[in-house]
Design an enzyme around this catalytic site. Structure first.
Site, mmCIF file in Angstrom:
data_model
loop_
_atom_site.group_PDB
_atom_site.id
_atom_site.type_symbol
_atom_site.label_atom_id
_atom_site.label_comp_id
_atom_site.label_asym_id
_atom_site.label_seq_id
_atom_site.Cartn_x
_atom_site.Cartn_y
_atom_site.Cartn_z
ATOM 1 N N GLU A 69 57.415 29.726 32.174
ATOM 2 C CA GLU A 69 58.800 29.906 31.933
ATOM 3 C C GLU A 69 58.899 29.883 30.447
ATOM 4 O O GLU A 69 58.449 29.208 29.680
ATOM 5 C CB GLU A 69 59.809 28.614 32.266
ATOM 6 C CG GLU A 69 60.931 28.587 31.807
ATOM 7 C CD GLU A 69 61.855 29.845 32.103
ATOM 8 O OE1 GLU A 69 62.305 30.522 31.196
ATOM 9 O OE2 GLU A 69 62.096 30.257 33.240
ATOM 10 N N ASP A 118 65.515 38.922 36.728
ATOM 11 C CA ASP A 118 66.609 39.645 36.290
ATOM 12 C C ASP A 118 66.447 41.051 36.720
ATOM 13 O O ASP A 118 65.503 41.574 36.636
ATOM 14 C CB ASP A 118 66.296 39.595 34.765
ATOM 15 C CG ASP A 118 67.617 40.208 34.048
ATOM 16 O OD1 ASP A 118 68.293 41.040 34.679
ATOM 17 O OD2 ASP A 118 67.987 39.803 32.997
ATOM 18 N N LYS A 122 70.420 48.639 34.898
ATOM 19 C CA LYS A 122 70.628 50.103 34.276
ATOM 20 C C LYS A 122 69.018 50.710 34.196
ATOM 21 O O LYS A 122 67.968 50.020 33.956
ATOM 22 C CB LYS A 122 70.996 49.846 32.765
ATOM 23 C CG LYS A 122 72.328 49.320 32.615
ATOM 24 C CD LYS A 122 72.802 49.212 31.136
ATOM 25 C CE LYS A 122 74.193 48.719 31.103
ATOM 26 N NZ LYS A 122 74.575 48.411 29.748
ATOM 27 N N GLU A 192 67.317 26.896 42.256
ATOM 28 C CA GLU A 192 68.753 26.609 41.763
ATOM 29 C C GLU A 192 69.865 27.808 42.332
ATOM 30 O O GLU A 192 70.864 27.765 42.777
ATOM 31 C CB GLU A 192 68.899 26.173 40.339
ATOM 32 C CG GLU A 192 68.138 24.907 40.010
ATOM 33 C CD GLU A 192 66.830 24.758 39.558
ATOM 34 O OE1 GLU A 192 66.099 23.751 39.323
ATOM 35 O OE2 GLU A 192 65.961 26.086 39.761
ATOM 36 N N GLU A 194 69.113 30.227 44.329
ATOM 37 C CA GLU A 194 69.143 30.384 45.581
ATOM 38 C C GLU A 194 70.342 29.668 46.485
ATOM 39 O O GLU A 194 71.182 29.908 47.138
ATOM 40 C CB GLU A 194 67.729 30.321 46.147
ATOM 41 C CG GLU A 194 67.939 30.390 47.834
ATOM 42 C CD GLU A 194 66.251 30.648 48.014
ATOM 43 O OE1 GLU A 194 66.077 30.617 49.476
ATOM 44 O OE2 GLU A 194 65.570 30.202 47.492
#
Length: 213
Positions: A69, A118, A122, A192, A194
């Protein structure tokens, strides 16, 4: 959403450097040394606040888990959850690795998890999606020959894109679920995100795939 700065984060991570690994890139090829026991290595990219990886560590003591992370103010939440779970088989990495091959050796990882990445909807941002073929090349390099990828998302567009990307890369898709929670899979650990999306009635999509060797 702007994340609040946590000035205590660095000290908290240093105090728990047995869990949040320092000198990360020095462990390339030797990640088993970061754990108490040598066991199959499972990797989550984008661990968020750590609900998934801490839960997996507790549910599967037979595996070693690493959660990557990049956001410092987020990973300290994951660290708290790992401490609360009292698991000995979970380690965290606070890095923004552009290439996982800099952090892991070839054939070092047994299973890789991509949870609620994410979607970068686009078209011009396609290269940032974690299931874009350039990322698949990295995963193929660090995964063992029979290593698998488990991918979960609430975003139908990203899910369809990812299935196509896996297929075009020549991967073998072993499972596809268009409504994961309808399966009543007791072994599924929710993130979280989910929990949040599922509570709103949003279907959760999951697939499992491996590289064709």
């Amino acid at each position: 959403m702007r994340l609040r700065n946590k000035p205590w984060a660095d000290d908290f991570m240093r105090e728990n450097d047995n869990i949040v690994i320092q000198n990360t890139f020095d462990y390339k090829g030797n990640w088993q040394e970061a754990f108490n026991k040598k066991q199959p290595l499972h990797l989550e990219i984008g661990s968020g606040k750590g609900q998934f990886i801490s839960g997996m560590g507790k549910q599967h003591p037979e595996f070693n888990f690493i959660g990557v992370e990049r956001v410092k103010s987020v990973i300290v939440g994951a660290l708290k959850k790992v401490l609360d779970a009292e698991t000995e088989n979970v380690r965290l990495v606070n890095e923004d690795a552009e290439d996982l091959r800099d952090m892991f050796a070839e054939n070092e990882v047994d299973h890789l998890y991509l949870n609620f990445s994410d979607p970068w909807p686009k078209n011009r941002h396609e290269k940032r999606r974690l299931t874009y073929h350039a990322f698949l090349e990295q995963y193929e390099a660090i995964l063992k020959d029979n290593g698998k990828i488990t991918f979960k998302t609430d975003n139908r567009g990203l899910f369809e894109y990812s299935l196509a990307s896996f297929s075009q890369y020549g991967m073998i898709i072993e499972e596809v679920s268009l409504d994961l929670h309808s399966l009543e899979d007791d072994l599924n650990i929710m993130t979280e995100y989910e929990e949040k999306f599922s509570a709103k009635g949003q279907p959760i999509y999951r697939c499992r795939a491996k590289f064709n060797i």
